[in-house]
Scaffold this active site. Sequence first.
Site, PDB file in Angstrom:
ATOM      1  N   ALA A   1      43.702  50.332  65.057  1.00  0.00           N
ATOM      2  CA  ALA A   1      44.475  49.883  66.219  1.00  0.00           C
ATOM      3  C   ALA A   1      45.783  50.639  66.378  1.00  0.00           C
ATOM      4  O   ALA A   1      46.225  50.891  67.498  1.00  0.00           O
ATOM      5  CB  ALA A   1      44.759  48.386  66.094  1.00  0.00           C
TER       6      ALA A   1
ATOM      7  N   ASN B   1      43.421  64.877  62.479  1.00  0.00           N
ATOM      8  CA  ASN B   1      44.738  64.253  62.607  1.00  0.00           C
ATOM      9  C   ASN B   1      45.889  65.249  62.547  1.00  0.00           C
ATOM     10  O   ASN B   1      46.969  64.981  63.070  1.00  0.00           O
ATOM     11  CB  ASN B   1      44.921  63.194  61.517  1.00  0.00           C
ATOM     12  CG  ASN B   1      44.657  63.748  60.131  1.00  0.00           C
ATOM     13  OD1 ASN B   1      43.585  64.288  59.881  1.00  0.00           O
ATOM     14  ND2 ASN B   1      45.610  63.633  59.248  1.00  0.00           N
TER      15      ASN B   1
ATOM     16  N   CYS C   1      50.293  60.564  55.783  1.00  0.00           N
ATOM     17  CA  CYS C   1      49.857  59.927  54.553  1.00  0.00           C
ATOM     18  C   CYS C   1      50.082  60.800  53.333  1.00  0.00           C
ATOM     19  O   CYS C   1      50.049  60.327  52.209  1.00  0.00           O
ATOM     20  CB  CYS C   1      48.374  59.576  54.651  1.00  0.00           C
ATOM     21  SG  CYS C   1      47.969  58.824  56.218  1.00  0.00           S
TER      22      CYS C   1
ATOM     23  N   ALA D   1      41.572  51.997  59.427  1.00  0.00           N
ATOM     24  CA  ALA D   1      40.588  53.079  59.295  1.00  0.00           C
ATOM     25  C   ALA D   1      40.343  53.463  57.834  1.00  0.00           C
ATOM     26  O   ALA D   1      39.233  53.867  57.478  1.00  0.00           O
ATOM     27  CB  ALA D   1      41.042  54.300  60.090  1.00  0.00           C
TER      28      ALA D   1
ATOM     29  N   GLN E   1      41.646  59.028  65.239  1.00  0.00           N
ATOM     30  CA  GLN E   1      42.512  59.748  66.182  1.00  0.00           C
ATOM     31  C   GLN E   1      41.943  59.795  67.607  1.00  0.00           C
ATOM     32  O   GLN E   1      42.677  60.085  68.542  1.00  0.00           O
ATOM     33  CB  GLN E   1      42.734  61.192  65.702  1.00  0.00           C
ATOM     34  CG  GLN E   1      43.643  61.319  64.500  1.00  0.00           C
ATOM     35  CD  GLN E   1      45.098  60.955  64.794  1.00  0.00           C
ATOM     36  OE1 GLN E   1      45.536  60.935  65.943  1.00  0.00           O
ATOM     37  NE2 GLN E   1      45.842  60.651  63.739  1.00  0.00           N
TER      38      GLN E   1
END
Lengths: 386, 127
Positions: free
Chosen positions: A205, A156, A328, A76, A184
């Site tokens: 994925a 997210n 992240c 993504a 998401q």
Amino acid sequence: MRTASLYFDYAATTPIDPRVAQRMCECLGADGAHGNPSSMSHAPGREARALVEQARAQVAGVIGAPPASIIWTSGATESNNLALFGVARFHRDRGRHLVSVRTEHKAVLDPLKQLEREGFAVTYLKPDTTGIVAPEQMEQALRPDTILVSLMHANNEIGVIQDIAAVGRLCREKGVFFHVDAAQSAGKLAIDVAAMQVDLMSLTAHKVYGPKGIGALYVRRQPPVGLAPLIFGGGQEQGVRSGTLATHQIVGMGLAYELAALEREGETQRIAALRDRLWKGLSVLGVELNGHPAQRMAGILNVTFPGVEGESLQFALRELAVSAGAACSSGTDEASYVLRALGRSDAQAQSSLRFSLGRFTTEAEVDAAIAIAHREIPALQALAPR
Amino acid sequence: MTYNALVQTLFAQRERAGRLAASASVVSGESGAMAQGMHVRFWLESEEGRIRRARFEAYACPHLMAAAAYLAAWAEGRTPEELLAWEWRPLADSLQAPIEKWGKFLILEDALREAARKIGKPGRCGS
């Protein structure tokens, strides 16, 4: 030291579904699909190509798109970069203004900052205290030189779901391209890119029980969205994204999406029930819910623990694999910018945790998490000076 | 963030966590604020010029929680002068606190010194 054994971080990444792993292993085995999908002159290449195209159709089917509109990427983050840079650079002569939201993922915000350095102007909308962006806000932000709106489907960190169809309608009326980060939500919420009038959609994925390192960008075909490529080379993926296709990864993503679509309804109900059970168990500790109480994903529960310092909170609950902010950016001590955008203070944001549940979460795990929280949180709250 | 064994042990030690009941022999000292990310308060009960009991309350990270627990235990049996002379750096090193947290040890030091200074002074109870 007690280590995390109870996994509540499905929004960061999901374990691979064993059925997906098996299919990928078949691709990698001695009799697997070792041919280059671009080598159409021999059978191994054509076999690999057939698997890639089957997966393309599986992914496209989940979002109601034609298979040819799916471009494979590494995930993504790359899809977001390709959508934002691709549209901005291709259409820079049409306009240099973009609109997005403060609570977007860094994989959207950081490319937008780079575009600002390249001379584009970006308007960042502030959501309300529940995380929702009203379509009217978006309408007011659009200018004659606006070329692109980027809005995530589901957040997210807090799981809040935006009204994509309303913004899509608005963008289409104004002739503005509309990009949606659906990392998401794809495979978990019903998506129809045509009905929602989405021009570009980022997919991955590894949030849907597939492998890491593979994703896709949906790009509307009719009428076509002009897109400047980021990667040059062999001209794969209609010249938009060069590079040898990773057949086993693509096959894994295809099956993961197909399974997600087949099992979505029952799985959503089961996960929502577990989330509600967790919320019921935690709420007696005086916690506060972050994000809209109803318009949110089944699997995400973001809560503030008042009176408990953030780092101690995480340490005390270290048996639980949970996130403070996005995975992240949680390597930093900074308070979540998403919660700050909702009006939470630094202290409140730092005293917040995201519990995310998924396909393999059990009732016993939820009860164990509640028990650990009940053991640790009151003691820490009692320690705080009053 | 990783924590060494001493931090983990002290973080779990909560026998000196809490308050002391107000009395003529009890003082308290505090520093920091929740909005600053750290707030600590020490309660000291003295008898014949020495600390008889010490307690702490803290809103802090694990390193500073551990440090407050250590200090409360360390203070018992010592004189106010010894508390005033306490230096934070050796404890910060023992706990392997990262350099960005050193400033928080000064908050801890301020709270301890404020309490120690009140010992033997009138109007000190619960202040």
